[in-house]
Design an enzyme around this catalytic site. Structure first.
Site, PDB file in Angstrom:
ATOM      1  N   PRO A  16      -0.048   1.291 -12.956  1.00 58.22           N
ATOM      2  CA  PRO A  16       1.473   2.349 -12.878  1.00 58.22           C
ATOM      3  C   PRO A  16       2.329   1.768 -11.112  1.00 58.22           C
ATOM      4  CG  PRO A  16      -0.666   3.045 -12.245  1.00 58.22           C
ATOM      5  CD  PRO A  16      -0.949   2.159 -12.318  1.00 58.22           C
ATOM      6  N   SER A 265      -2.266   3.305  -0.573  1.00 59.43           N
ATOM      7  CA  SER A 265      -2.633   2.730  -1.982  1.00 59.43           C
ATOM      8  C   SER A 265      -2.537   3.371  -2.840  1.00 59.43           C
ATOM      9  CB  SER A 265      -3.741   1.535  -1.492  1.00 59.43           C
ATOM     10  OG  SER A 265      -4.638   2.711  -1.984  1.00 59.43           O
ATOM     11  N   LYS A 266      -2.350   2.193  -3.933  1.00 56.59           N
ATOM     12  CA  LYS A 266      -2.801   2.779  -5.442  1.00 56.59           C
ATOM     13  C   LYS A 266      -4.308   3.279  -5.469  1.00 56.59           C
ATOM     14  CE  LYS A 266      -0.186  -0.654  -7.745  1.00 56.59           C
ATOM     15  NZ  LYS A 266      -0.237  -1.388  -9.357  1.00 56.59           N
ATOM     16  N   ARG A 267      -4.958   2.701  -4.619  1.00 54.37           N
ATOM     17  CA  ARG A 267      -6.664   4.095  -4.503  1.00 54.37           C
ATOM     18  C   ARG A 267      -6.320   4.659  -4.488  1.00 54.37           C
ATOM     19  NH1 ARG A 267      -7.468  -1.463  -4.616  1.00 54.37           N
ATOM     20  NH2 ARG A 267      -6.814  -1.330  -2.774  1.00 54.37           N
ATOM     21  N   ASP A 268      -5.219   5.355  -3.023  1.00 55.92           N
ATOM     22  CA  ASP A 268      -5.338   7.086  -2.874  1.00 55.92           C
ATOM     23  C   ASP A 268      -5.578   8.067  -3.003  1.00 55.92           C
ATOM     24  OD1 ASP A 268      -6.482   5.928  -0.217  1.00 55.92           O
ATOM     25  OD2 ASP A 268      -4.378   5.203  -0.014  1.00 55.92           O
TER      26      ASP A 268
END
Ligand code: GLU
Length: 513
Positions: A16, A265-268
Site C-alpha cells: 500500500p 515507516s509502513k510497518r509503524d
C-alpha cells in the site's frame, strides 16, 4: 521555447502507498498544476519479486480519493504509453547497449558465489563497505578484464550476465537540487550499479532514467531516500547524451515518527495508534495470513483535511494561514518553501484539520452522515431535525461518526444522572423550580432557544431561584450528563413535551436532601 512542465509520480507496487508517498505525489501534482504542466503516474514494477497484487489499484484509488488528478497514466493513457514499466521491457535494452558501445557500461559474468567471495575478501581486508566499483572491477570476471573473444564466447553460449555502469574512478559529480542546493559527490563513492539484470529486466536505475527522458519529465520530485542514487542518475543522463534535458531534482525531507525517533515507516502502521495509509489495505503477512492495515478514509478523515495536513508536512506558505483547499495549495505552493529538515508526523494536527473541515461543512451535508448512522441503529430521523442536530453537535465532533454518538441524547432518555452535579446542585428548591418549568413548557408558544430561555428565566423568577442555580441541574435532568452542546438548543430540538417528561422523570427519581 520553454518546455512544458511534466512531473511524474513513480511508485513501485510493492504494497500500500504510505503517506510519505502520498505527500510526494501531492507535491508533484501541486507543482504541475501551478506551472500549467502535466502529472504522470508511472508504475515501476521491474522488480517482480516484490510485486504485491492489488497494490497498483490501491495506489490509483488512493490518489483519486485524495483529489490528485493524473493526466497520463495506466488508466488515462497518453502519448508515452505504456506507463507500466513491465510493459516497456523491450525499450530499455537498446540504451544499455548504447552505454556498452560507448564504453560506459560493461558485461559482468560473476556468479553469486564469486560476488560473495569478493565481499568476503574485502571484508577480511577491513574494507568497510565492499562494493563492485572502479577499483574492485579489475579483479572480477567482466568484459573489461576478460579477453574479447572470451567475452564473445560467453555471450554466445548464453552464460548469465548483468550489465553494469562503468563509474569513473576520480570525478566530481555535481547537480543542483531545488531543495538542497548544490550536491557534490565524488565518483569513488558510487558503485558500478547493475543496469540490466540477468533475467533481461532493467533495474530501477536504468528504467527510471530512460523513462524520465522518453516521457520528457522536467522535474523529479521524490523522497530523500533517493538522494544517494541521484549522482548515478546524473552519470546516466550524461553518458546517454541527455544532459541538456536532464530534469531538475528536488529531494523531499523525510517524514519522522511523532517523537522524532526515525523515519515513519509502513510497518509503524497501527502500532503508533494512527493510520499510515490513505485507505484501508487488505494484505497478507509473511506467513500468508490475511492482514488489515487501517486507512485515513475508513477512520473518518476527510480527504481535504488529510491533504491539507500532508501539504504542511515539509512545506509552509510563509504566512499564518493554515487552511488551504487544493486550489489554494496550488496557488501558493512553491518548491522554494519546501523545507530541507525532516518533518515530524503530528497526530493531533491531522485531527485538528479534520475538525476544521468537518465543522465547515453545511449542516445539511453533515445531516446526511447523521441520518445514515442513525438508520444503521434503526432510528429514522426527519431531515429537518437531523439538520438541526448536526448543526448543534458538530462543534464536538472530530469525525463524521462522532455526530451520531453526540446525537444519542436526543433519542435516549437518561438512565443515570451525573453524580457530582446532583450532589452539588440538586435540592428541594431546584426540584420544585424545575417541576414548575416542566409544567409551563408544553404551554409555551415560543420554542426557539431564546423563547425557552425567556420562559425559564420567568419561571425561576417566580420561584425566587437564580438562573445560575438551576442550569446545571436542568442539563443533568434532561441529558444525564454534566456537559454537552448548548442546553437551550437541546431543549428546543427535543421539544417541550419530551423535555417536560424528562424533567418530571428526574424529579421523581432523584431524592432530595
Ligand atoms: N520507483 C521508485 C519508488 O518506488 C521511484 C523513485 C523516483 O521517483 O525516482 O519510489
Amino acid at each position: 521555447m520553454e518546455r512544458e512542465v511534466r512531473v511524474r509520480f513513480a511508485p513501485s507496487p510493492t504494497g500500500p502507498l504510505h503517506i510519505g508517498g502520498v505527500r510526494t505525489a501531492l507535491y508533484n501534482y501541486l507543482l504541475a498544476r501551478k506551472l500549467g504542466g502535466k502529472m504522470l503516474l508511472r508504475i515501476e514494477d521491474t522488480d517482480q519479486n516484490r510485486f504485491v497484487p492489488g497494490a497498483e489499484q490501491y495506489i490509483m484509488d488512493s490518489l483519486r480519493w485524495c483529489g490528485i488528478v493524473i493526466d497520463e497514466g495506466i488508466e488515462q493513457g497518453g502519448p508515452h504509453a505504456p506507463y507500466r514499466q513491465s510493459e516497456r521491457k523491450p525499450m530499455y535494452r537498446q540504451y544499455a547497449q548504447q552505454l556498452i558501445d560507448s564504453g560506459h557500461a560493461y558485461y559482468a559474468f560473476d556468479t553469486p558465489e564469486e560476488l560473495d567471495a569478493m565481499r568476503a575478501r574485502l571484508q577480511a581486508a577491513k574494507v568497510p563497505n565492499p562494493q563492485y566499483n572502479s577499483i574492485t572491477r579489475a579483479q572480477m570476471r567482466n568484459s573489461l578484464t576478460l579477453p574479447e573473444d572470451e567475452v564473445k564466447q560467453l555471450l554466445d553460449s548464453d552464460t548469465p550476465y548483468v550489465i553494469r555502469l562503468k563509474v569513473p574512478r576520480k570525478e566530481e559529480i555535481r547537480f543542483n537540487d531545488l531543495i538542497r542546493g548544490w550536491v557534490v559527490v565524488h565518483s569513488s563513492a558510487v558503485d558500478d550499479k547493475v543496469l540490466m539484470k540477468s533475467d533481461g529486466m532493467p533495474t530501477y536505475h536504468l528504467a527510471n532514467i530512460v523513462d524520465d527522458h522518453l516521457m520528457e519529465i522536467t522535474h523529479v520530485i521524490r523522497g530523500e531516500e533517493w538522494l544517494p542514487s541521484a549522482p548515478l542518475h546524473v552519470l546516466l543522463y550524461r553518458y546517454l547524451g541527455w544532459e541538456s534535458t536532464m530534469p531538475q531534482f528536488a529531494h523531499l525531507p523525510l517524514l519522522l515518527k511523532p517523537d522524532g525517533t526515525g523515519k515513519l515507516s509502513k510497518r509503524d502502521g497501527d502500532k503508533l495508534g494512527f493510520p499510515v495509509f490513505p485507505l484501508e489495505f487488505h494484505g497478507t503477512d509473511a506467513d500468508g495470513q490475511p492482514t488489515v492495515s487501517s486507512g485515513y478514509r475508513e477512520s473518518g478523515y476527510l480527504p481535504e483535511a488529510f491533504i491539507n495536513f500532508l501539504a504542511f508536512l515539509g512545506w509552509n506558505p510563509g504566512t499564518q494561514q493554515e487552511l488551504f483547499t487544493m486550489d489554494e495549495l496550488i496557488e501558493h505552493f512553491s518548491i522554494d518553501r519546501v523545507s530541507k529538515s525532516p518533518a515530524r508526523f503530528d497526530q493531533n494536527k491531522v485531527r485538528w484539520y479534520n475538525e476544521q473541515y468537518l465543522r465547515a461543512k453545511p449542516d445539511a451535508e453533515l445531516a446526511q452522515y447523521l441520518i445514515h448512522d442513525l438508520e444503521a441503529q434503526g432510528l429514522n430521523v426527519p431531515t429537518d431535525k437531523a439538520v438541526q442536530i448536526a448543526g448543534l453537535v458538530k462543534e464536538r465532533a472530530t469525525f463524521p461518526a462522532d455526530l451520531a454518538k453526540e446525537a444519542q441524547l436526543f433519542f435516549e432518555r437518561p438512565t443515570s444522572y451525573d453524580e457530582q452535579v446532583i450532589s452539588k446542585k440538586w435540592n428541594a428548591q431546584v426540584a420544585t423550580g424545575l417541576a414548575a418549568f416542566a409544567q409551563e413548557l408544553p404551554t409555551s408558544s415560543d420554542v426557539t432557544p431564546d423563547g425557552i430561555k425567556a420562559l425559564l428565566t420567568r419561571v425561576m423568577e417566580q420561584q425566587g431561584i437564580k438562573l445560575g442555580q438551576v442550569l446545571q441541574a436542568l442539563r443533568v435532568a434532561v441529558t444525564g450528563a454534566a456537559a454537552g452542546p448548548d442546553l437551550m438548543a437541546i431543549i428546543s430540538i427535543l421539544g417541550p413535551q419530551e423535555t417536560a417528561e424528562r424533567i418530571e422523570a428526574a424529579v421523581s427519581k432523584l431524592a432530595v436532601a
